[in-house]
Design a protein around this motif. Structure first.
Motif, PDB file in Angstrom:
ATOM      1  N   VAL A 132      -6.143  -5.409  -1.923  1.00  0.00           N
ATOM      2  CA  VAL A 132      -5.800  -4.705  -3.161  1.00  0.00           C
ATOM      3  C   VAL A 132      -6.373  -3.301  -3.067  1.00  0.00           C
ATOM      4  CG1 VAL A 132      -6.474  -4.476  -5.590  1.00  0.00           C
ATOM      5  CG2 VAL A 132      -5.492  -6.609  -4.787  1.00  0.00           C
ATOM      6  N   THR A 133      -5.528  -2.309  -3.346  1.00  0.00           N
ATOM      7  CA  THR A 133      -5.952  -0.905  -3.354  1.00  0.00           C
ATOM      8  C   THR A 133      -5.484  -0.275  -4.653  1.00  0.00           C
ATOM      9  OG1 THR A 133      -5.704  -0.804  -0.940  1.00  0.00           O
ATOM     10  CG2 THR A 133      -5.883   1.301  -2.120  1.00  0.00           C
ATOM     11  N   TRP A 134      -6.325   0.535  -5.266  1.00  0.00           N
ATOM     12  CA  TRP A 134      -5.900   1.240  -6.468  1.00  0.00           C
ATOM     13  C   TRP A 134      -5.854   2.734  -6.166  1.00  0.00           C
ATOM     14  CZ3 TRP A 134      -9.886  -2.010  -5.691  1.00  0.00           C
ATOM     15  CH2 TRP A 134     -11.204  -1.587  -5.880  1.00  0.00           C
ATOM     16  N   TRP A 135      -4.776   3.358  -6.655  1.00  0.00           N
ATOM     17  CA  TRP A 135      -4.413   4.711  -6.266  1.00  0.00           C
ATOM     18  C   TRP A 135      -4.265   5.639  -7.467  1.00  0.00           C
ATOM     19  CZ3 TRP A 135      -3.107   5.343  -0.918  1.00  0.00           C
ATOM     20  CH2 TRP A 135      -2.908   4.152  -0.209  1.00  0.00           C
ATOM     21  N   ASP A 136      -4.574   6.914  -7.241  1.00  0.00           N
ATOM     22  CA  ASP A 136      -4.330   7.974  -8.220  1.00  0.00           C
ATOM     23  C   ASP A 136      -3.321   8.954  -7.644  1.00  0.00           C
ATOM     24  OD1 ASP A 136      -6.227   7.436 -10.391  1.00  0.00           O
ATOM     25  OD2 ASP A 136      -7.766   7.811  -8.886  1.00  0.00           O
ATOM     26  N   ARG A 137      -2.390   9.395  -8.481  1.00  0.00           N
ATOM     27  CA  ARG A 137      -1.457  10.430  -8.062  1.00  0.00           C
ATOM     28  C   ARG A 137      -1.947  11.767  -8.595  1.00  0.00           C
ATOM     29  NH1 ARG A 137       3.370  11.051  -5.755  1.00  0.00           N
ATOM     30  NH2 ARG A 137       4.734  12.750  -6.427  1.00  0.00           N
TER      31      ARG A 137
END
Length: 236
Positions: free
Chosen positions: A59-64
């Motif tokens: 699981v990876t959480w990303w910001d744009r």
């Protein structure tokens, strides 16, 4: 002197690309940039397994930001005991995690929300249930207390899972317009003793970090899928 300047310029360019969430020449683009859809927001959680038969993954959480996707954190993940299945055809009770792209409508837990959480957060009480009874009007909904038409044997008593549901996010699988028999009660939650019954789970610290990171105004979604094939995460 000229070759040294070229090296410095190349390194600077590569660092800039990494900061923007882009790939250096010849390298793969960040996972969200390769997806068909990310939900339209500026935050995304990806839950990827190697193949449909896998019970573990990442699981990876990303910001744009500035037009690129930047990883904010990552953790080992667990999936259903029977692996993953396409969310559009999955059957309830198969112990599979549904693939697809879903919203994260609210969070809940047997423990207070981590400091800094801005997502709507609901505390679990002794009479908190998640109805999974296909014959109930409350199918795939939090109920408090459990209604008469929702059998306890076909539902989850949330307080009974103090470890797994210490902190959790509701995954909006089959949620907005529930289809009977498709499945109910799919969450992103804290690890238990092994594979899940169909949810996605991560270590407790990672779950707390995700809750502090998520911002409703940035419309976070979760994409669940495999590395390749018909359930590839890049297809969603």
């Amino acid at each position: 002197m000229r070759s040294r300047s070229v090296v410095i310029a190349s390194l600077t360019g590569a660092i800039t690309l990494l900061i923007l969430g882009a790939a250096p020449p010849g390298g793969p683009a960040p996972l969200p940039a390769r997806m068909a859809d990310t939900g339209g927001g500026s935050q995304l959680v990806t839950a990827q397994a190697a193949r449909t038969g896998s019970t573990t993954g990442t699981v990876t959480w990303w910001d744009r930001r500035d037009g690129g996707w930047i990883p904010a954190g990552s953790a080992a993940a667990r999936f259903g005991a029977k692996g993953l299945a396409d969310g559009g055809s999955r059957k309830q009770g198969t112990y599979t995690t549904p693939t697809g792209l879903y919203g994260l409508p609210f969070a809940f837990g047997t423990e207070p929300a981590p400091v800094g959480t801005t997502t709507a957060y609901r505390r679990v009480h002794r009479d908190s249930w998640w109805c999974q009874d296909n014959d109930s009007r409350s199918y795939n909904r939090w109920t408090e207390p459990r209604p008469a038409d929702c059998r306890a044997t076909e539902s989850e008593h949330l307080a009974s899972y103090a470890t797994q549901y210490a902190h959790a996010f509701v995954i909006a699988y089959n949620y907005d317009r529930p289809v009977r028999g498709r499945g109910a009660g799919i969450f992103l939650h804290v690890n238990g003793s092994g594979a899940t019954a169909g949810c996605v789970s991560v270590p407790a610290d990672a779950m707390r970090r995700i809750l502090r990171w998520a911002e409703p105004a940035r419309r976070p979604h979760i994409a669940i899928g495999t590395a390749s094939g018909t359930t590839a995460i890049t297809r969603y």
